[in-house]
Write a protein that holds these residues in place. Structure first.
Motif, mmCIF file in Angstrom:
data_model
loop_
_atom_site.group_PDB
_atom_site.id
_atom_site.type_symbol
_atom_site.label_atom_id
_atom_site.label_comp_id
_atom_site.label_asym_id
_atom_site.label_seq_id
_atom_site.Cartn_x
_atom_site.Cartn_y
_atom_site.Cartn_z
ATOM 1 N N PRO A 86 0.823 -1.210 0.000
ATOM 2 C CA PRO A 86 0.000 0.000 0.000
ATOM 3 C C PRO A 86 0.860 1.264 0.000
ATOM 4 C CG PRO A 86 -0.771 -1.546 1.649
ATOM 5 C CD PRO A 86 0.556 -2.049 1.172
ATOM 6 N N GLU A 87 0.248 2.362 -0.338
ATOM 7 C CA GLU A 87 0.911 3.654 -0.362
ATOM 8 C C GLU A 87 0.724 4.328 0.998
ATOM 9 O OE1 GLU A 87 2.832 6.781 -2.832
ATOM 10 O OE2 GLU A 87 2.716 4.599 -2.786
ATOM 11 N N ILE A 88 1.829 4.761 1.615
ATOM 12 C CA ILE A 88 1.755 5.548 2.845
ATOM 13 C C ILE A 88 1.903 7.002 2.428
ATOM 14 C CG2 ILE A 88 2.757 6.008 5.105
ATOM 15 C CD1 ILE A 88 1.435 3.261 4.856
ATOM 16 N N THR A 89 0.820 7.768 2.567
ATOM 17 C CA THR A 89 0.810 9.117 2.014
ATOM 18 C C THR A 89 -0.164 9.998 2.780
ATOM 19 O OG1 THR A 89 0.504 10.368 -0.048
ATOM 20 C CG2 THR A 89 -1.018 8.562 0.344
ATOM 21 N N HIS A 90 0.006 11.311 2.627
ATOM 22 C CA HIS A 90 -0.987 12.253 3.131
ATOM 23 C C HIS A 90 -2.047 12.421 2.052
ATOM 24 C CE1 HIS A 90 0.894 13.476 6.847
ATOM 25 N NE2 HIS A 90 2.014 13.772 6.245
ATOM 26 N N LEU A 91 -3.252 11.969 2.327
ATOM 27 C CA LEU A 91 -4.338 12.099 1.373
ATOM 28 C C LEU A 91 -5.084 13.405 1.637
ATOM 29 C CD1 LEU A 91 -5.372 10.061 -0.846
ATOM 30 C CD2 LEU A 91 -7.288 9.644 0.689
ATOM 31 N N ASN A 92 -5.378 14.137 0.585
ATOM 32 C CA ASN A 92 -6.146 15.370 0.745
ATOM 33 C C ASN A 92 -7.594 15.031 1.091
ATOM 34 O OD1 ASN A 92 -4.064 17.222 0.130
ATOM 35 N ND2 ASN A 92 -4.331 16.829 -2.048
ATOM 36 N N PRO A 93 -8.212 15.774 1.999
ATOM 37 C CA PRO A 93 -9.600 15.480 2.390
ATOM 38 C C PRO A 93 -10.553 15.403 1.206
ATOM 39 C CG PRO A 93 -8.661 17.123 3.870
ATOM 40 C CD PRO A 93 -7.663 16.912 2.766
ATOM 41 N N GLN A 94 -10.321 16.237 0.178
ATOM 42 C CA GLN A 94 -11.234 16.233 -0.973
ATOM 43 C C GLN A 94 -11.129 14.965 -1.804
ATOM 44 O OE1 GLN A 94 -8.812 18.498 -0.442
ATOM 45 N NE2 GLN A 94 -7.733 19.054 -2.334
ATOM 46 N N ASP A 95 -10.100 14.144 -1.538
ATOM 47 C CA ASP A 95 -9.942 12.900 -2.288
ATOM 48 C C ASP A 95 -10.714 11.738 -1.668
ATOM 49 O OD1 ASP A 95 -8.282 14.086 -4.178
ATOM 50 O OD2 ASP A 95 -6.498 13.774 -2.945
ATOM 51 N N LEU A 96 -11.286 11.951 -0.483
ATOM 52 C CA LEU A 96 -12.148 10.933 0.117
ATOM 53 C C LEU A 96 -13.500 10.934 -0.595
ATOM 54 C CD1 LEU A 96 -11.559 11.385 3.965
ATOM 55 C CD2 LEU A 96 -10.662 9.579 2.504
ATOM 56 N N LEU A 97 -13.999 9.752 -0.923
ATOM 57 C CA LEU A 97 -15.327 9.639 -1.525
ATOM 58 C C LEU A 97 -16.381 9.312 -0.473
ATOM 59 C CD1 LEU A 97 -14.430 7.643 -4.774
ATOM 60 C CD2 LEU A 97 -14.436 10.115 -4.381
ATOM 61 N N HIS A 98 -15.936 9.166 0.765
ATOM 62 C CA HIS A 98 -16.823 8.866 1.890
ATOM 63 C C HIS A 98 -16.105 9.317 3.156
ATOM 64 C CE1 HIS A 98 -19.085 6.439 4.837
ATOM 65 N NE2 HIS A 98 -20.039 6.341 3.931
ATOM 66 N N GLU A 99 -16.846 9.684 4.185
ATOM 67 C CA GLU A 99 -16.227 10.146 5.424
ATOM 68 C C GLU A 99 -15.523 9.036 6.188
ATOM 69 O OE1 GLU A 99 -19.367 11.711 7.805
ATOM 70 O OE2 GLU A 99 -20.430 9.789 7.949
ATOM 71 N N GLY A 100 -15.798 7.775 5.821
ATOM 72 C CA GLY A 100 -15.150 6.648 6.467
ATOM 73 C C GLY A 100 -16.082 5.855 7.360
ATOM 74 N N VAL A 101 -15.898 4.559 7.377
ATOM 75 C CA VAL A 101 -16.667 3.672 8.242
ATOM 76 C C VAL A 101 -15.697 2.930 9.151
ATOM 77 C CG1 VAL A 101 -18.598 3.355 6.669
ATOM 78 C CG2 VAL A 101 -16.620 1.851 6.477
#
Length: 325
Positions: free
Chosen positions: A190-205
């Motif tokens: 997997p990629e260990i990275t800082h993901l930008n909030p706008q790149d989330l397609l869901h708030e998370g479960v």
């Protein structure tokens, strides 16, 4: 393997990275100094004490005695000096030892609180939680506390523009073929990275939740998750983002590694999908997926992440190995 793991922590740049992580530092400072009533006159064990800064926090919060247990040479080369420089030698006892080999002094009481910063990438990488649970079972009094006490892993579908979209145009040059080869090179983990909030397609479960007073080490060998969610925003589904939160007892304090929170050195873990499985989704598009986090047989401090997913009129699967970082 174990010696190599502890030898790595003799590199002071690793400690520099952690000490400069303000969300990490502030979470532990606030959780300990903000709960002085819990620490006053108590016996504390700091598992994996490193430079000794958390042990110093505990002493300043009013602890009567702190065992700062650290397996690497940082115990004698750094932590001892830190405790002496801050005039805390009467409270904090630095012990160079693996917690698995540590023995309480004769007639000594068990500890009231165990403090540890044991978290790794995607929470469980490095396998240090096993040592904390062993310390809990051997050294913690009945009714004692763990800092942190609860942890939660989250997962969400996401876009990964740094591996896909950003290469469509690099200073006017199309580099899609390079990007494809780069993803192939990175595909084993997997990629260990800082993901930008706008790149989330869901708030998370919630992927998995643990109360550290109850969980057993064997529960960490394999964690399975299966869910169907709907995308909360339109976007290119290129992977699944994994992050974690930890909570502390007493006054409510939370340390979050979410893309929506201030960045930490843990970043986020992104399981990247094969290019042929990526797809532009509309808002409210359903995604069925499963992820298994399984301890690696080759290295018990690492995990394999395997997953599969399905969308309407499209099915795909992705398999990745945990990062060897």
């Amino acid at each position: 393997m174990a010696n190599t793991y502890f030898d790595e922590y003799e590199n002071l740049e690793i400690h520099e990275l952690m000490l400069k992580d303000r969300p990490r530092q502030e979470a532990y400072y606030n959780a300990i100094l903000g709960n002085k009533d819990l620490f006053k006159d108590k016996i504390v064990m700091d598992v994996g004490a490193g430079t000794g800064i958390l042990s110093a926090f505990c002493a300043k919060a009013g602890a009567r005695l702190v065992y700062a247990v650290e397996a690497s040479n940082v115990a004698t080369k750094v932590a001892l000096d830190l405790i002496e420089d801050n005039g805390l030698t009467n409270v904090v006892k630095v012990i160079q030892s693996r917690v698995e080999e540590f023995v309480l002094p004769a007639e000594a009481e068990k500890v009231d609180i165990i403090v540890s910063e044991w978290m790794g990438f995607y929470l469980l990488h490095e396998g240090m939680l096993d040592s904390v649970l062993l310390a809990r079972d051997k050294f913690l009094k009945e009714g004692g506390l763990l800092f942190p006490s609860e942890c939660t892993i989250f997962v969400a579908p996401c876009s990964v523009p740094s591996l896909f979209d950003d290469w469509h145009n690099v200073d006017g040059i199309k580099m899609d073929t390079f990007a494809r080869k780069l993803r192939t090179q990175k595909s084993s983990r997997p990629e260990i990275t800082h993901l930008n909030p706008q790149d989330l397609l869901h708030e998370g479960v919630v992927f998995h939740r643990m109360n550290l007073l109850d969980v057993e080490a064997s529960d960490l060998d394999s964690i399975q998750f299966k869910e169907v969610i709907t995308a909360q925003k339109a976007g290119n589904h290129q992977g699944f983002c994994i992050w974690f939160d930890v909570r502390f007892p007493g006054e409510e304090f939370v340390l979050s590694t979410s893309p929506l929170s201030p960045p930490t050195h843990w970043k986020q873990c992104v399981v990247v999908l094969p290019e042929e499985s990526c797809e532009n989704l509309e808002e409210k598009s359903p995604i069925a997926f499963q992820i298994t986090m399984k301890r690696s047989a080759a290295d018990m401090r690492k995990y394999n992440l395997e997953g599969g997913f399905a969308r309407p009129q499209h099915r795909g699967a992705s398999q990745c190995l945990a990062p060897a970082i």
